[in-house]
Design a protein around this motif. Structure first.
Motif, PDB file in Angstrom:
ATOM      1  N   ALA A 189      14.846   1.524  -7.685  1.00  0.00           N
ATOM      2  CA  ALA A 189      15.377   0.440  -8.509  1.00  0.00           C
ATOM      3  C   ALA A 189      15.646  -0.820  -7.689  1.00  0.00           C
ATOM      4  O   ALA A 189      15.722  -1.914  -8.240  1.00  0.00           O
ATOM      5  N   ASN A 190      15.800  -0.663  -6.371  1.00  0.00           N
ATOM      6  CA  ASN A 190      16.135  -1.775  -5.480  1.00  0.00           C
ATOM      7  C   ASN A 190      15.160  -1.842  -4.311  1.00  0.00           C
ATOM      8  O   ASN A 190      15.535  -2.207  -3.197  1.00  0.00           O
ATOM      9  N   GLU A 191      13.914  -1.500  -4.566  1.00  0.00           N
ATOM     10  CA  GLU A 191      12.918  -1.323  -3.506  1.00  0.00           C
ATOM     11  C   GLU A 191      12.742  -2.557  -2.622  1.00  0.00           C
ATOM     12  O   GLU A 191      12.709  -2.439  -1.398  1.00  0.00           O
ATOM     13  N   THR A 192      12.657  -3.723  -3.211  1.00  0.00           N
ATOM     14  CA  THR A 192      12.444  -4.942  -2.423  1.00  0.00           C
ATOM     15  C   THR A 192      13.617  -5.178  -1.471  1.00  0.00           C
ATOM     16  O   THR A 192      13.417  -5.429  -0.279  1.00  0.00           O
ATOM     17  N   GLU A 193      14.834  -5.061  -1.994  1.00  0.00           N
ATOM     18  CA  GLU A 193      16.036  -5.269  -1.170  1.00  0.00           C
ATOM     19  C   GLU A 193      16.118  -4.232  -0.047  1.00  0.00           C
ATOM     20  O   GLU A 193      16.401  -4.574   1.106  1.00  0.00           O
ATOM     21  N   ILE A 194      15.875  -2.973  -0.366  1.00  0.00           N
ATOM     22  CA  ILE A 194      15.983  -1.907   0.637  1.00  0.00           C
ATOM     23  C   ILE A 194      14.855  -2.019   1.654  1.00  0.00           C
ATOM     24  O   ILE A 194      15.078  -1.834   2.858  1.00  0.00           O
ATOM     25  N   ASP A 195      13.644  -2.348   1.227  1.00  0.00           N
ATOM     26  CA  ASP A 195      12.542  -2.521   2.178  1.00  0.00           C
ATOM     27  C   ASP A 195      12.828  -3.666   3.143  1.00  0.00           C
ATOM     28  O   ASP A 195      12.523  -3.565   4.337  1.00  0.00           O
TER      29      ASP A 195
END
Length: 132
Positions: free
Chosen positions: A87-93
């Protein structure tokens, strides 16, 4: 009008579950699968980093195998943490990439600072090897 559990905005770190959506006996539970502690993402209240699960997920490891690798976690926690990641892939990546850059920088600095010691250890290792 009193807000109902499913009308209340949900924090990205929490998921609200309503026991009854028709309003006949509403109760709600909150589960926190990921928390941010000292600039690090942790799974629930454990010391297991979200990073660890994300790297295993990227390698194709199953959630069940992750639980075997991290017995402090439940299958529910692993699935919840992976859902949070997706759900937060961009932020976590972005967070993971920054952590990788920081680690590489620290590694380079350590090798420069300790160059003489590293060379001495390498000479000792080479001297102690038995010829083939």
């Amino acid at each position: 009008m009193t807000p109902r559990a499913h009308d209340v905005p949900v924090s990205p770190l929490r998921r609200t579950h309503s026991a009854c959506e028709d309003g006949s006996g509403e109760s709600s539970m909150q589960k926190e699968y990921v928390s941010r502690v000292e600039d690090a993402y942790r799974v629930g209240d454990t010391r297991v980093s979200l990073d660890s699960l994300v790297y295993l997920f990227r390698e194709g490891m199953s959630a069940e195998s992750m639980v075997e690798s991290y017995p402090a976690l439940t299958l529910e926690q692993v699935h919840g943490a992976l859902a949070f990641y997706l759900a937060n892939e961009t932020e976590i990546d972005t967070y993971l990439a920054e952590g990788q850059r920081t680690a590489e920088s620290q590694h380079r600095q350590s090798r420069q600072t300790n160059a003489e010691l590293i060379a001495k250890l390498q000479r000792a290792r080479n001297a102690s090897q038995i010829p083939g």
